[in-house]
Design a protein around this motif. Structure first.
Motif, PDB file in Angstrom:
ATOM      1  N   ARG A 628       0.850  -1.203   0.000  1.00 31.39           N
ATOM      2  CA  ARG A 628       0.000   0.000   0.000  1.00 31.39           C
ATOM      3  C   ARG A 628       0.874   1.238   0.000  1.00 31.39           C
ATOM      4  O   ARG A 628       1.847   1.343   0.741  1.00 31.39           O
ATOM      5  CB  ARG A 628      -0.895   0.003   1.240  1.00 31.39           C
ATOM      6  CG  ARG A 628      -1.858   1.191   1.325  1.00 31.39           C
ATOM      7  CD  ARG A 628      -2.913   1.124   0.239  1.00 31.39           C
ATOM      8  NE  ARG A 628      -3.812   2.258   0.272  1.00 31.39           N
ATOM      9  CZ  ARG A 628      -5.048   2.220   0.781  1.00 31.39           C
ATOM     10  NH1 ARG A 628      -5.513   1.093   1.297  1.00 31.39           N
ATOM     11  NH2 ARG A 628      -5.822   3.299   0.750  1.00 31.39           N
ATOM     12  N   SER A 629       0.526   2.159  -0.861  1.00 36.53           N
ATOM     13  CA  SER A 629       1.244   3.423  -0.916  1.00 36.53           C
ATOM     14  C   SER A 629       0.350   4.474  -0.291  1.00 36.53           C
ATOM     15  O   SER A 629      -0.037   4.317   0.856  1.00 36.53           O
ATOM     16  CB  SER A 629       1.610   3.771  -2.359  1.00 36.53           C
ATOM     17  OG  SER A 629       2.349   4.978  -2.391  1.00 36.53           O
ATOM     18  N   HIS A 630      -0.056   5.501  -0.992  1.00 35.77           N
ATOM     19  CA  HIS A 630      -0.968   6.487  -0.453  1.00 35.77           C
ATOM     20  C   HIS A 630      -2.026   6.815  -1.490  1.00 35.77           C
ATOM     21  O   HIS A 630      -1.778   6.780  -2.702  1.00 35.77           O
ATOM     22  CB  HIS A 630      -0.216   7.766  -0.047  1.00 35.77           C
ATOM     23  CG  HIS A 630       0.408   8.478  -1.203  1.00 35.77           C
ATOM     24  ND1 HIS A 630       1.625   8.092  -1.729  1.00 35.77           N
ATOM     25  CD2 HIS A 630      -0.020   9.549  -1.934  1.00 35.77           C
ATOM     26  CE1 HIS A 630       1.920   8.882  -2.727  1.00 35.77           C
ATOM     27  NE2 HIS A 630       0.943   9.775  -2.879  1.00 35.77           N
ATOM     28  N   SER A 632      -4.809   6.456  -4.101  1.00 39.25           N
ATOM     29  CA  SER A 632      -5.207   5.387  -5.019  1.00 39.25           C
ATOM     30  C   SER A 632      -4.008   4.717  -5.659  1.00 39.25           C
ATOM     31  O   SER A 632      -4.172   3.868  -6.537  1.00 39.25           O
ATOM     32  CB  SER A 632      -6.109   5.962  -6.111  1.00 39.25           C
ATOM     33  OG  SER A 632      -5.412   6.939  -6.877  1.00 39.25           O
ATOM     34  N   PHE A 634      -0.548   2.362  -5.637  1.00 39.45           N
ATOM     35  CA  PHE A 634      -0.006   1.192  -4.953  1.00 39.45           C
ATOM     36  C   PHE A 634       1.327   0.815  -5.589  1.00 39.45           C
ATOM     37  O   PHE A 634       1.512   0.910  -6.811  1.00 39.45           O
ATOM     38  CB  PHE A 634      -0.959  -0.004  -5.070  1.00 39.45           C
ATOM     39  CG  PHE A 634      -2.289   0.219  -4.403  1.00 39.45           C
ATOM     40  CD1 PHE A 634      -2.527  -0.297  -3.130  1.00 39.45           C
ATOM     41  CD2 PHE A 634      -3.307   0.927  -5.037  1.00 39.45           C
ATOM     42  CE1 PHE A 634      -3.753  -0.104  -2.513  1.00 39.45           C
ATOM     43  CE2 PHE A 634      -4.525   1.123  -4.424  1.00 39.45           C
ATOM     44  CZ  PHE A 634      -4.755   0.617  -3.152  1.00 39.45           C
ATOM     45  N   VAL A 670      -3.746  -5.571  -7.420  1.00 38.29           N
ATOM     46  CA  VAL A 670      -4.232  -4.506  -6.554  1.00 38.29           C
ATOM     47  C   VAL A 670      -5.757  -4.536  -6.456  1.00 38.29           C
ATOM     48  O   VAL A 670      -6.335  -4.417  -5.371  1.00 38.29           O
ATOM     49  CB  VAL A 670      -3.755  -3.138  -7.069  1.00 38.29           C
ATOM     50  CG1 VAL A 670      -4.393  -2.006  -6.255  1.00 38.29           C
ATOM     51  CG2 VAL A 670      -2.245  -3.037  -7.010  1.00 38.29           C
ATOM     52  N   SER A 673      -6.951  -7.381  -4.274  1.00 38.01           N
ATOM     53  CA  SER A 673      -6.675  -7.131  -2.847  1.00 38.01           C
ATOM     54  C   SER A 673      -7.604  -6.063  -2.287  1.00 38.01           C
ATOM     55  O   SER A 673      -7.828  -5.972  -1.095  1.00 38.01           O
ATOM     56  CB  SER A 673      -5.213  -6.687  -2.669  1.00 38.01           C
ATOM     57  OG  SER A 673      -5.007  -5.417  -3.260  1.00 38.01           O
ATOM     58  N   TYR A 674      -8.172  -5.254  -3.171  1.00 36.03           N
ATOM     59  CA  TYR A 674      -9.054  -4.187  -2.779  1.00 36.03           C
ATOM     60  C   TYR A 674     -10.520  -4.594  -2.870  1.00 36.03           C
ATOM     61  O   TYR A 674     -11.425  -3.797  -2.616  1.00 36.03           O
ATOM     62  CB  TYR A 674      -8.783  -2.982  -3.690  1.00 36.03           C
ATOM     63  CG  TYR A 674      -8.975  -1.636  -3.056  1.00 36.03           C
ATOM     64  CD1 TYR A 674      -9.134  -1.482  -1.661  1.00 36.03           C
ATOM     65  CD2 TYR A 674      -8.997  -0.494  -3.847  1.00 36.03           C
ATOM     66  CE1 TYR A 674      -9.301  -0.232  -1.105  1.00 36.03           C
ATOM     67  CE2 TYR A 674      -9.160   0.770  -3.280  1.00 36.03           C
ATOM     68  CZ  TYR A 674      -9.317   0.882  -1.898  1.00 36.03           C
ATOM     69  OH  TYR A 674      -9.483   2.131  -1.334  1.00 36.03           O
TER      70      TYR A 674
END
Length: 772
Positions: A628-630, A632, A634, A670, A673-674
């Motif tokens: 996870r980044s920040h 939306s 990734f 992604v 996972s979301y």
């Protein structure tokens, strides 16, 4: 009540015919039967009476009789009018003598009894084992026919002023002693063996007589020459020197009928091989092969020549066979010239039967054909509703009598299938014609967004696209044309392998999604040839390299998406122009219908090819690690690579999502996972519902394509004439393109390399290097 006079018909059957020195004939042997005959009887009834009397059938029955006071010529009764004429001749007599014969089956005894052509001292007897009955003079026959026996328009006039050559034997089913033809050869010509039966035979015109004579000579394998060929009479003799075979026919007085007056039926030659320049005229052979061309429109000229040689003994070269085929097709489909005059009516019919379509043409100042544009409503709506804003422009030569080029605009449907949008027939491929084609194309496919065109970068396309579509389009250079030009412009002696490596590196550079990969590929080219490297850098990579290109082409790098048109045109380009266009319309109509039916059976959310591609990416996604980044965005890791996925903007740093319209394995990892479905993030063009919109409308048939043009045309009606360009001798070379994409090695031809000096373009034997 008026009484009907009856007479007795003496039917001679089963005997032999013998000729005397003065040319008269007498009947020997056989049996005689009596049959009642009246003036109201028909030929069919008379034959049935005879068949029952002699215990036979009417199949193959031939009836002949002598004219009164003439024992040299037999007259054949073939229809009711002939039968009534015979009755009229003898209506003042109490009896009539007729001679009954049967047609000989092919290949039976009749053949065996026919001698080969050789000098003969006397005419042979007619074979009686297969041909029954000829003539004997009736004892009570009248000496002359009544003056009112025959109407003036129905004469059987064997004029006494014309010499009847002794030995003219116009009887039996095959009375002329010709060379025996092998049963395995000239099978089709056998039907012509008995077209000429002898003196007294009549024809409706001299043209019919000449046609019959031509077929008869082919069946009997001899050539002839005209001694007289006039509008009133024709005299013909065998071409072989010294051969006595001869025939003379002329028009009967006060009528248009033609009658054989004299004939020497005997050959003493061995026949002359049939040669095309003597007998095989284009129109005659064209009519002969018309049915064959109708059954097999794709038959090749060489196959036509082979079949004519086998079936008829006619020798044709390739050019003669091709011209004969063209003539036959004109007779079946209409002439090429007339088809151009039908264009105004044809364009009206297209738009009338397919509302919303565009069909327009233009002519030059002399009214000769210039160009024709066609786009059907089903193609227009299918492109706007279901296809990506991506068009492939290409051209292909037409192998028609007046040559020309076919310009095409093809789209890609949601299953990556070719979808024809518009096409044009032009007199030549030129900057002006491409500009006109694109102008017409904009009228039917103008979209609110930007459209990407994949096309050649020459022929004025670059300037025309910029001028007509302006900022509404992107021009992607066709990678196939680009590679061809690179290979052509390369100077110096590069080996085949070196050229192949440079072209492969060019393709890799075009597909490279990132700058680093692009630069690596171009450096590989530079290592082989700095000149080639400079050429690539100056070739405007922003129009062909994924790294720099600003439009969307969904990984389609070449304009070869119109391969369907190539296949269709190869089947139809020899047709007259209106027939060719209608053939293309039929192909498009069938394509739309077939794909509509097929897609109605699909049960997946995406089209089959896109479903398979997505599933492959889903399998790869199992090995992707998501961090996870920040917001939306990734960070994902796949092996040694690290990429950034932006879910909201449908983007990934690998560029796979953007270039294909399908989420890449990084994006899928992604999304899953979301808790999101990858299917919801695929381009709408790949969904089955959108695909079905592409093929929702139908192309309708165009009835009555052909229509004659009156010489007194209405004011305002354009009379279109063919273009001045005619096909040159030889065969037109059509660029053959395999379905799908052009590969790097599809156009590279391996060059000869000398084993002595290692130079290219020659071998060891032709090497000019001087040895020390």
């Amino acid at each position: 009540m008026v009484s009907t006079k009856k007479m007795i018909a003496i039917c001679q059957y089963g005997g032999d015919f013998e000729m005397h020195d003065d040319g008269s004939m007498s009947y020997i042997g056989g049996e005689a039967y009596a049959v009642d005959l009246d003036e109201n009887m028909q030929l069919s009834g008379f034959k049935q009476e005879i068949a029952e009397t002699i215990d036979s059938t009417v199949d193959g029955m031939i009836i002949k009789y002598f004219l009164p006071a003439n024992k040299k010529n037999l007259i054949t009764v073939s229809k009711d009018k002939d039968f009534q004429r015979m009755v009229n001749y003898y209506k003042e007599a109490d009896q009539l003598e007729v001679f009954i014969m049967k047609e000989a089956p092919a290949g039976k005894n009749a053949k065996k009894k026919q001698p080969a052509r050789r000098p003969q001292k006397a005419p042979p007897k007619v074979d009686t084992t297969a041909v029954a009955a000829i003539a004997a003079a009736p004892a009570a026959a009248p000496t002359a026919a009544p003056n009112n026996a025959v109407a003036l328009n129905e004469p059987v006039d064997i004029e006494t002023t014309n010499e009847i050559i002794p030995g003219a034997v116009p009887i039996s089913s095959n009375p002329f002693p010709m060379a025996i033809i092998d049963n395995d050869q000239r099978l089709a010509a056998k039907q012509w063996e008995n077209l000429i039966t002898g003196v007294g035979q009549r024809f409706h015109s001299l043209a019919e007589f000449r046609e019959t004579l031509r077929k008869y000579s082919i069946a009997h394998a001899f050539n002839f020459v005209y001694k007289k060929n006039e509008n009133q009479r024709v005299t013909v003799k065998c071409k072989a020197e010294g051969c006595p075979w001869r025939i003379h026919a002329s028009k009967l007085s006060t009528t248009q009928l033609v009658c054989i007056k004299t004939m020497r039926p005997v050959h003493n030659c061995q026949g002359v091989t049939s040669k095309a320049p003597f007998r095989a005229k284009r129109s005659w052979v064209g009519n002969l092969i018309k049915e064959k061309v109708k059954e097999s429109p794709k038959i090749k000229p060489k196959d036509i020549a082979t079949e004519l040689k086998r079936d008829y003994g006619i020798d044709l070269n390739y050019s003669q066979a091709r011209r004969a085929k063209e003539y036959a097709r004109e007779q079946l489909l209409g002439s090429y010239k007339d088809a151009y005059s039908e264009l105004p009516f044809f364009c009206e019919k297209i738009m009338e039967t397919n509302p919303g379509s565009l069909a327009t043409f233009s002519t030059k100042e002399d009214s000769s054909f210039h160009r024709l544009f066609v786009s059907f409503h089903a193609s227009i709506s299918g492109f706007l509703q279901g296809c990506r804003p991506l068009l492939f422009l290409d051209s292909t030569p037409l192998n028609s009598r007046y040559q020309g080029m076919l310009l095409t605009a093809t789209a890609a449907d949601g299953d990556d299938g070719a979808f024809p949008v518009a096409f044009a027939v032009v007199d030549e491929e030129s900057d002006d014609n491409w500009h006109w084609f694109l102008t017409e194309l904009k009228l039917v496919v103008s979209t609110p967004g930007q459209t990407t065109f994949v096309a050649d970068f020459q022929k004025g396309l670059r300037e025309s696209l910029r001028e007509i579509f302006g900022g509404e389009c992107y021009h992607a250079y066709c990678l196939g044309y680009l590679a061809e030009k690179l290979n052509k412009d390369l100077k110096g002696h590069f080996s085949h392998d070196a050229r192949r490596l440079m072209v492969e590196d060019l393709y890799a550079a075009a597909h490279a999604p990132k700058l680093e990969a692009f630069e690596k590929c171009t450096e590989d080219i530079k290592a082989i040839s700095p000149e080639a490297y400079n050429w690539v850098i100056r070739s405007e990579p922003e129009h062909w390299a994924n790294t720099f290109f600003g439009g969307l082409r969904y990984n389609h790098m070449t304009s070869n998406f119109g391969h369907l048109f190539y296949a269709w045109v190869s089947e139809a380009n020899e047709l007259p122009i209106t027939q060719m266009i209608d053939e293309l319309r039929g192909k498009m109509m069938q394509l739309i219908y077939t794909r509509r039916v097929e897609s109605s059976q699909w049960i997946t959310r995406l089209t089959p090819s896109m479903e398979e591609k997505l599933k492959n990416e889903i399998i790869k996604a199992r090995s992707v690690q998501v961090l996870r980044s920040h917001g939306s965005k990734f960070e994902v890791r796949y092996g040694e690579t690290v990429d950034i996925v932006d879910i909201e903007n449908w983007d990934c740093s690998c560029k796979g999502w953007l270039l294909t319209g399908l989420p890449c394995c990084h994006a899928i990892a992604v999304l899953e996972s979301y808790g999101r479905s990858p299917y919801d993030h695929c381009s709408r063009y790949f969904h089955v519902e959108t695909y079905q919109l592409t093929y929702a409308d139908s192309i309708h048939p165009i009835p009555n394509v052909e229509r004659g043009v009156d010489s007194d045309a209405e004011d305002g009606v354009v009379l279109v004439t063919p273009p001045p360009t005619m096909r040159t001798p030889g065969r037109t070379k059509i660029r053959k393109v395999a379905p799908g994409r052009i590969g790097p090695s599809d156009f590279l031809k391996r060059q000869l390399q000398c084993g002595k000096c290692k130079g290219l373009g020659h071998n060891k034997r032709s090497c000019k290097e001087i040895e020390d």
